[in-house]
Design a protein around this motif. Structure first.
Motif, PDB file in Angstrom:
ATOM      1  N   SER A  17       9.701 111.418   9.998  1.00  0.00           N
ATOM      2  CA  SER A  17       8.349 111.556   9.466  1.00  0.00           C
ATOM      3  C   SER A  17       7.480 110.458  10.042  1.00  0.00           C
ATOM      4  CB  SER A  17       8.349 111.500   7.939  1.00  0.00           C
ATOM      5  OG  SER A  17       8.840 110.267   7.489  1.00  0.00           O
ATOM      6  N   GLY A  18       6.207 110.746  10.112  1.00  0.00           N
ATOM      7  CA  GLY A  18       5.261 109.791  10.656  1.00  0.00           C
ATOM      8  C   GLY A  18       3.909 110.443  10.844  1.00  0.00           C
ATOM      9  N   VAL A  19       3.141 109.894  11.787  1.00  0.00           N
ATOM     10  CA  VAL A  19       1.792 110.365  12.062  1.00  0.00           C
ATOM     11  C   VAL A  19       1.741 110.866  13.502  1.00  0.00           C
ATOM     12  CG1 VAL A  19      -0.643 109.670  12.231  1.00  0.00           C
ATOM     13  CG2 VAL A  19       0.793 108.743  10.422  1.00  0.00           C
ATOM     14  N   ILE A  20       1.095 111.989  13.704  1.00  0.00           N
ATOM     15  CA  ILE A  20       0.929 112.525  15.050  1.00  0.00           C
ATOM     16  C   ILE A  20      -0.140 111.705  15.759  1.00  0.00           C
ATOM     17  CG2 ILE A  20       0.289 114.543  16.430  1.00  0.00           C
ATOM     18  CD1 ILE A  20       1.266 116.260  14.025  1.00  0.00           C
ATOM     19  N   VAL A  21       0.241 111.039  16.864  1.00  0.00           N
ATOM     20  CA  VAL A  21      -0.704 110.187  17.589  1.00  0.00           C
ATOM     21  C   VAL A  21      -1.220 110.847  18.865  1.00  0.00           C
ATOM     22  CG1 VAL A  21       0.136 108.016  16.647  1.00  0.00           C
ATOM     23  CG2 VAL A  21       1.186 108.929  18.717  1.00  0.00           C
ATOM     24  N   PHE A  22      -0.496 111.859  19.343  1.00  0.00           N
ATOM     25  CA  PHE A  22      -0.930 112.584  20.538  1.00  0.00           C
ATOM     26  C   PHE A  22      -0.240 113.939  20.531  1.00  0.00           C
ATOM     27  CE2 PHE A  22      -0.677 113.702  25.085  1.00  0.00           C
ATOM     28  CZ  PHE A  22      -2.029 113.649  25.394  1.00  0.00           C
ATOM     29  N   GLU A  23      -0.867 114.887  21.207  1.00  0.00           N
ATOM     30  CA  GLU A  23      -0.295 116.227  21.283  1.00  0.00           C
ATOM     31  C   GLU A  23      -0.524 116.769  22.682  1.00  0.00           C
ATOM     32  OE1 GLU A  23      -1.170 120.609  19.409  1.00  0.00           O
ATOM     33  OE2 GLU A  23      -2.548 118.984  18.977  1.00  0.00           O
ATOM     34  N   SER A  24       0.526 117.309  23.272  1.00  0.00           N
ATOM     35  CA  SER A  24       0.381 118.042  24.527  1.00  0.00           C
ATOM     36  C   SER A  24       0.676 119.508  24.220  1.00  0.00           C
ATOM     37  CB  SER A  24       1.333 117.490  25.592  1.00  0.00           C
ATOM     38  OG  SER A  24       2.676 117.786  25.268  1.00  0.00           O
ATOM     39  N   SER A  25       0.675 120.341  25.222  1.00  0.00           N
ATOM     40  CA  SER A  25       0.886 121.759  24.956  1.00  0.00           C
ATOM     41  C   SER A  25       2.286 122.055  24.432  1.00  0.00           C
ATOM     42  CB  SER A  25       0.596 122.585  26.201  1.00  0.00           C
ATOM     43  OG  SER A  25       1.459 122.202  27.250  1.00  0.00           O
ATOM     44  N   ASP A  40      -6.575 120.656  15.046  1.00  0.00           N
ATOM     45  CA  ASP A  40      -6.376 119.339  15.638  1.00  0.00           C
ATOM     46  C   ASP A  40      -5.318 118.617  14.823  1.00  0.00           C
ATOM     47  OD1 ASP A  40      -6.553 117.013  17.063  1.00  0.00           O
ATOM     48  OD2 ASP A  40      -8.538 116.461  16.309  1.00  0.00           O
ATOM     49  N   LEU A  41      -4.177 118.359  15.413  1.00  0.00           N
ATOM     50  CA  LEU A  41      -3.056 117.772  14.690  1.00  0.00           C
ATOM     51  C   LEU A  41      -3.045 116.249  14.731  1.00  0.00           C
ATOM     52  CD1 LEU A  41      -0.286 120.217  15.943  1.00  0.00           C
ATOM     53  CD2 LEU A  41      -1.559 120.316  13.803  1.00  0.00           C
ATOM     54  N   ILE A  42      -3.802 115.655  15.649  1.00  0.00           N
ATOM     55  CA  ILE A  42      -3.780 114.200  15.803  1.00  0.00           C
ATOM     56  C   ILE A  42      -4.290 113.528  14.534  1.00  0.00           C
ATOM     57  CG2 ILE A  42      -4.698 112.259  17.124  1.00  0.00           C
ATOM     58  CD1 ILE A  42      -4.742 114.167  19.541  1.00  0.00           C
ATOM     59  N   GLY A  43      -3.498 112.568  14.051  1.00  0.00           N
ATOM     60  CA  GLY A  43      -3.854 111.823  12.847  1.00  0.00           C
ATOM     61  C   GLY A  43      -3.241 112.385  11.574  1.00  0.00           C
ATOM     62  N   LEU A  44      -2.610 113.557  11.654  1.00  0.00           N
ATOM     63  CA  LEU A  44      -2.009 114.157  10.464  1.00  0.00           C
ATOM     64  C   LEU A  44      -0.584 113.654  10.262  1.00  0.00           C
ATOM     65  CD1 LEU A  44      -3.141 117.882  10.846  1.00  0.00           C
ATOM     66  CD2 LEU A  44      -4.230 116.055   9.544  1.00  0.00           C
ATOM     67  N   LYS A  45      -0.186 113.550   8.996  1.00  0.00           N
ATOM     68  CA  LYS A  45       1.188 113.169   8.662  1.00  0.00           C
ATOM     69  C   LYS A  45       2.083 114.382   8.879  1.00  0.00           C
ATOM     70  CE  LYS A  45      -0.051 109.724   5.226  1.00  0.00           C
ATOM     71  NZ  LYS A  45       0.036 109.365   3.812  1.00  0.00           N
ATOM     72  N   VAL A  46       3.287 114.121   9.379  1.00  0.00           N
ATOM     73  CA  VAL A  46       4.207 115.213   9.693  1.00  0.00           C
ATOM     74  C   VAL A  46       5.627 114.799   9.342  1.00  0.00           C
ATOM     75  CG1 VAL A  46       4.568 114.475  12.082  1.00  0.00           C
ATOM     76  CG2 VAL A  46       4.883 116.863  11.489  1.00  0.00           C
ATOM     77  N   ASN A  98      -2.224 123.841  23.868  1.00  0.00           N
ATOM     78  CA  ASN A  98      -3.086 122.748  23.420  1.00  0.00           C
ATOM     79  C   ASN A  98      -4.178 123.264  22.486  1.00  0.00           C
ATOM     80  OD1 ASN A  98      -5.041 123.865  25.072  1.00  0.00           O
ATOM     81  ND2 ASN A  98      -4.641 122.476  26.764  1.00  0.00           N
ATOM     82  N   ILE A  99      -4.990 122.380  21.991  1.00  0.00           N
ATOM     83  CA  ILE A  99      -6.003 122.736  20.988  1.00  0.00           C
ATOM     84  C   ILE A  99      -6.990 123.769  21.523  1.00  0.00           C
ATOM     85  CG2 ILE A  99      -7.466 120.766  21.542  1.00  0.00           C
ATOM     86  CD1 ILE A  99      -8.208 120.675  18.574  1.00  0.00           C
TER      87      ILE A  99
END
Length: 86
Positions: A26-34, A6-12, A75-76
């Motif tokens: 750089s920032g924070v992952i707020v949403f992820e699609s496929s 689950d990548l949401i909420g991780l710093k990237v 996706n996850i």
């Protein structure tokens, strides 16, 4: 080390990308699609970054993992399925 599922909420941080605009983002992952990561930058702007074309440094449990975007495709649920069917 295991890859994060689950990548949401991780710093990237984007280390490399086919679009030079994203390199160094750089920032924070707020949403992820496929196919895309939605990254909230330090300026508060949310940018949609295509996964397959990039190399990312992801903060996961206190360690920095460098991941190729093509490994993050799907996706996850698909990533979980791949992990448990091996």
């Amino acid at each position: 080390m295991k890859r994060p599922l689950d990548l949401i909420g991780l710093k990237v941080k984007v280390l490399s990308h086919s679009n030079p605009f994203f390199i160094g983002l750089s920032g924070v992952i707020v949403f992820e699609s496929s196919k895309f990561l939605y990254i909230k930058s330090s300026k508060g702007k949310i940018l949609m970054v295509y996964k397959a074309d990039g190399i990312f440094e992801i903060d996961f449990k206190g360690s920095h993992q460098i991941m190729h975007g093509y490994k993050l495709m799907g996706n996850i649920v698909k990533r979980l399925k791949k992990r448990w069917t091996k």
